[in-house]
Design a protein around this motif. Structure first.
Motif, PDB file in Angstrom:
ATOM      1  N   LEU A  37      35.861  38.494  43.458  1.00 35.15           N
ATOM      2  CA  LEU A  37      37.097  37.751  43.739  1.00 35.15           C
ATOM      3  C   LEU A  37      37.902  37.537  42.457  1.00 35.15           C
ATOM      4  O   LEU A  37      39.129  37.698  42.454  1.00 35.15           O
ATOM      5  N   ALA A  38      37.223  37.193  41.369  1.00 38.33           N
ATOM      6  CA  ALA A  38      37.935  36.983  40.101  1.00 38.33           C
ATOM      7  C   ALA A  38      38.658  38.264  39.693  1.00 38.33           C
ATOM      8  O   ALA A  38      39.816  38.226  39.235  1.00 38.33           O
ATOM      9  N   ALA A  39      38.015  39.401  39.882  1.00 35.28           N
ATOM     10  CA  ALA A  39      38.652  40.679  39.532  1.00 35.28           C
ATOM     11  C   ALA A  39      39.828  40.968  40.462  1.00 35.28           C
ATOM     12  O   ALA A  39      40.901  41.411  40.019  1.00 35.28           O
ATOM     13  N   ALA A  40      39.644  40.716  41.761  1.00 32.03           N
ATOM     14  CA  ALA A  40      40.717  40.993  42.725  1.00 32.03           C
ATOM     15  C   ALA A  40      41.925  40.098  42.468  1.00 32.03           C
ATOM     16  O   ALA A  40      43.081  40.514  42.638  1.00 32.03           O
ATOM     17  N   GLU A  41      41.666  38.862  42.052  1.00 31.31           N
ATOM     18  CA  GLU A  41      42.791  37.956  41.741  1.00 31.31           C
ATOM     19  C   GLU A  41      43.618  38.506  40.590  1.00 31.31           C
ATOM     20  O   GLU A  41      44.835  38.315  40.534  1.00 31.31           O
ATOM     21  N   VAL A  47      45.607  36.841  47.301  1.00 28.10           N
ATOM     22  CA  VAL A  47      44.346  36.736  48.053  1.00 28.10           C
ATOM     23  C   VAL A  47      44.630  35.857  49.266  1.00 28.10           C
ATOM     24  O   VAL A  47      45.049  34.709  49.127  1.00 28.10           O
ATOM     25  N   LEU A  48      44.405  36.404  50.452  1.00 31.66           N
ATOM     26  CA  LEU A  48      44.681  35.687  51.697  1.00 31.66           C
ATOM     27  C   LEU A  48      43.385  35.490  52.472  1.00 31.66           C
ATOM     28  O   LEU A  48      42.490  36.337  52.426  1.00 31.66           O
ATOM     29  N   ALA A  49      43.301  34.375  53.205  1.00 32.03           N
ATOM     30  CA  ALA A  49      42.139  34.139  54.074  1.00 32.03           C
ATOM     31  C   ALA A  49      42.412  34.780  55.435  1.00 32.03           C
ATOM     32  O   ALA A  49      43.545  34.730  55.929  1.00 32.03           O
ATOM     33  N   PRO A  50      41.401  35.373  56.054  1.00 29.20           N
ATOM     34  CA  PRO A  50      41.604  35.972  57.381  1.00 29.20           C
ATOM     35  C   PRO A  50      41.642  34.903  58.467  1.00 29.20           C
ATOM     36  O   PRO A  50      41.157  33.787  58.267  1.00 29.20           O
ATOM     37  N   GLY A  51      42.181  35.263  59.624  1.00 32.79           N
ATOM     38  CA  GLY A  51      42.071  34.409  60.805  1.00 32.79           C
ATOM     39  C   GLY A  51      40.676  34.560  61.408  1.00 32.79           C
ATOM     40  O   GLY A  51      39.780  35.158  60.805  1.00 32.79           O
ATOM     41  N   ALA A  52      40.518  34.036  62.615  1.00 36.98           N
ATOM     42  CA  ALA A  52      39.211  34.118  63.286  1.00 36.98           C
ATOM     43  C   ALA A  52      38.880  35.574  63.609  1.00 36.98           C
ATOM     44  O   ALA A  52      39.772  36.390  63.839  1.00 36.98           O
ATOM     45  N   ALA A  53      37.590  35.886  63.614  1.00 39.00           N
ATOM     46  CA  ALA A  53      37.151  37.251  63.932  1.00 39.00           C
ATOM     47  C   ALA A  53      37.455  37.580  65.395  1.00 39.00           C
ATOM     48  O   ALA A  53      37.336  36.717  66.266  1.00 39.00           O
ATOM     49  N   LEU A 151      37.436  41.937  50.856  1.00 41.37           N
ATOM     50  CA  LEU A 151      36.256  41.541  50.063  1.00 41.37           C
ATOM     51  C   LEU A 151      35.207  40.995  51.033  1.00 41.37           C
ATOM     52  O   LEU A 151      35.135  39.794  51.295  1.00 41.37           O
ATOM     53  N   CYS A 152      34.430  41.902  51.576  1.00 39.42           N
ATOM     54  CA  CYS A 152      33.479  41.583  52.650  1.00 39.42           C
ATOM     55  C   CYS A 152      32.091  41.313  52.074  1.00 39.42           C
ATOM     56  O   CYS A 152      31.567  42.095  51.293  1.00 39.42           O
ATOM     57  N   ARG A 153      31.502  40.217  52.499  1.00 42.69           N
ATOM     58  CA  ARG A 153      30.107  39.914  52.153  1.00 42.69           C
ATOM     59  C   ARG A 153      29.544  38.995  53.241  1.00 42.69           C
ATOM     60  O   ARG A 153      30.179  37.996  53.527  1.00 42.69           O
ATOM     61  N   PRO A 154      28.390  39.242  53.834  1.00 42.20           N
ATOM     62  CA  PRO A 154      27.514  40.367  53.549  1.00 42.20           C
ATOM     63  C   PRO A 154      28.172  41.715  53.846  1.00 42.20           C
ATOM     64  O   PRO A 154      29.128  41.775  54.617  1.00 42.20           O
ATOM     65  N   VAL A 325      29.506  44.225  34.291  1.00 41.94           N
ATOM     66  CA  VAL A 325      30.731  44.992  34.555  1.00 41.94           C
ATOM     67  C   VAL A 325      31.075  45.080  36.041  1.00 41.94           C
ATOM     68  O   VAL A 325      31.955  45.854  36.419  1.00 41.94           O
ATOM     69  N   LEU A 326      30.430  44.273  36.879  1.00 41.15           N
ATOM     70  CA  LEU A 326      30.733  44.367  38.322  1.00 41.15           C
ATOM     71  C   LEU A 326      32.220  44.151  38.588  1.00 41.15           C
ATOM     72  O   LEU A 326      32.870  44.952  39.279  1.00 41.15           O
ATOM     73  N   GLY A 327      32.781  43.071  38.036  1.00 37.03           N
ATOM     74  CA  GLY A 327      34.202  42.787  38.244  1.00 37.03           C
ATOM     75  C   GLY A 327      35.085  43.853  37.604  1.00 37.03           C
ATOM     76  O   GLY A 327      36.079  44.293  38.195  1.00 37.03           O
ATOM     77  N   ALA A 328      34.731  44.294  36.421  1.00 34.18           N
ATOM     78  CA  ALA A 328      35.530  45.310  35.722  1.00 34.18           C
ATOM     79  C   ALA A 328      35.549  46.619  36.509  1.00 34.18           C
ATOM     80  O   ALA A 328      36.568  47.322  36.548  1.00 34.18           O
TER      81      ALA A 328
END
Ligand code: ZN
Length: 342
Positions: A37-41, A47-53, A151-154, A325-328
């Motif tokens: 998330l820090a990298a995507a920002e 960065v937007l939150a999704p609605g309900a699935a 940015l999906c997890r799991p 280096v995950l974010g990079a």
């Protein structure tokens, strides 16, 4: 490009994993998402939150009884084993016994393929948030954004129609492709996670409208072992629409450049209306699973190459585990992709 992310995904926090017979600290942990998330920002516009699935859509990809198990399994488990914080199966069906049992212990092994895929009290909310993230990223692309990052997890690419597998519960890339198919005729999924996208392959194996391509470490020596070989090409109408491109352990940027180039060329022949990238980052030379050796620069070039298809593109996060280096690596991929699309 916008990022979609939901903080409910942090709630799925498994503490341990089995490695060589020992319980060791888990790697598919919320800190992964924090680094990503820090990298995507830094490198996407918002960065937007999704609605309900969209449960109706999810029910088209996954079986109703499996979804019911995911939604209720942990509460049933905690009534039977008060105080236990993890639903982790200890036995599984196999080629010689495959009946679906009524008993919870039997069902746990029936619906969960391995000890890596653990359900906790807050897992279902996280799993749904991850699916909603993939679906909202797809909606953005269908509505006209050239690309979006979910940015999906799991993660999702090991999940089958009715079975969790390899940290994955709902197949986010398959959900994205299915949502896209409601609006367009042809979708390609290119999976670059270091592990074969076995769940995704299975879900589309007999279909000719969703092309599935996976570049991954050779399953002869690397998980998932039981699928991911080059001779798995699809079946029935789907024959010729599944492509596995195993690379040797230790594969470097040059090997990946050729494999991604081949995938892009096969996708170009198929001419999809929408591209879904199942973006694992565990090909990194610094990943704790380290079976291949992609550099941060290699991820930038991978992003550039995939942008070369010039298709509306949904990027779905898969694996990629804590490393310096995950974010990079994410930033390099997304920047390479965006600069090449511009
Ligand atoms: Zn992986």
């Amino acid at each position: 490009m916008k990022t979609i992310f939901h903080s409910d995904q942090y709630g799925h926090h498994v503490r341990t994993r089995l490695s060589g017979g020992s319980l060791v600290p888990a790697l598919e942990i919320p800190d992964r998402a924090r680094a990503l998330l820090a990298a995507a920002e830094e490198c996407t516009e918002a960065v937007l939150a999704p609605g309900a699935a969209d449960l109706a859509l999810i029910r088209r990809v996954h079986d109703a009884d499996y979804l019911d198990f995911l939604a209720t399994g942990f509460s049933r488990w905690s009534k039977r084993f008060p105080g236990n914080e993890e639903l982790r199966p200890s036995l599984h069906p196999n080629a010689y016994m495959r009946r679906r049992p009524q008993d919870l212990l039997g069902q746990a092994g029936y619906y969960i393929a391995d000890a890596a895929s653990v359900l906790l009290a807050d897992s279902w909310a996280a799993i749904l948030a991850s699916a909603a993230t993939a679906l909202d990223a797809t909606r953005l692309v269908l509505d006209g954004d050239g690309a979006a990052y979910g940015l999906c997890r799991p993660p999702g690419h090991h999940a089958y129609r009715d079975q969790a597998c390899g940290y994955c519960f709902l197949n986010n890339a398959a959900l994205a492709a299915s949502k896209a198919r409601d609006s367009v005729d042809r979708v390609t999924i290119i999976d670059v996670d270091v592990h074969h996208g076995n769940g995704t392959q299975s879900l589309f194996y007999e279909r000719d409208d969703v092309q599935t391509i996976s570049i991954h470490a050779d399953p002869a020596t690397v998980y998932p072992f039981y699928a991911g070989y080059a001779d798995e090409i699809g079946a029935g109408r789907g024959e010729g629409f599944n492509l596995n491109l195993p690379v040797p352990e230790g594969a470097d940027d040059a090997v990946y450049r050729d494999a991604v180039g081949h995938a892009v060329s096969k996708a170009r022949d198929f001419a999809p209306d929408v591209l879904v990238i199942a973006l694992g980052l565990d090909q990194s030379q610094a990943d704790p699973f380290a079976c291949t050796a992609v550099t941060t620069e290699g991820f930038r070039r991978m992003g550039e190459s995939l942008a070369g298809l010039r298709r509306p593109t949904v990027i779905i996060q898969e694996g990629g585990y804590p490393s310096p280096v995950l974010g990079a690596n994410l930033a390099a991929f997304l920047t390479g992709f965006q600069e090449s699309m511009a």
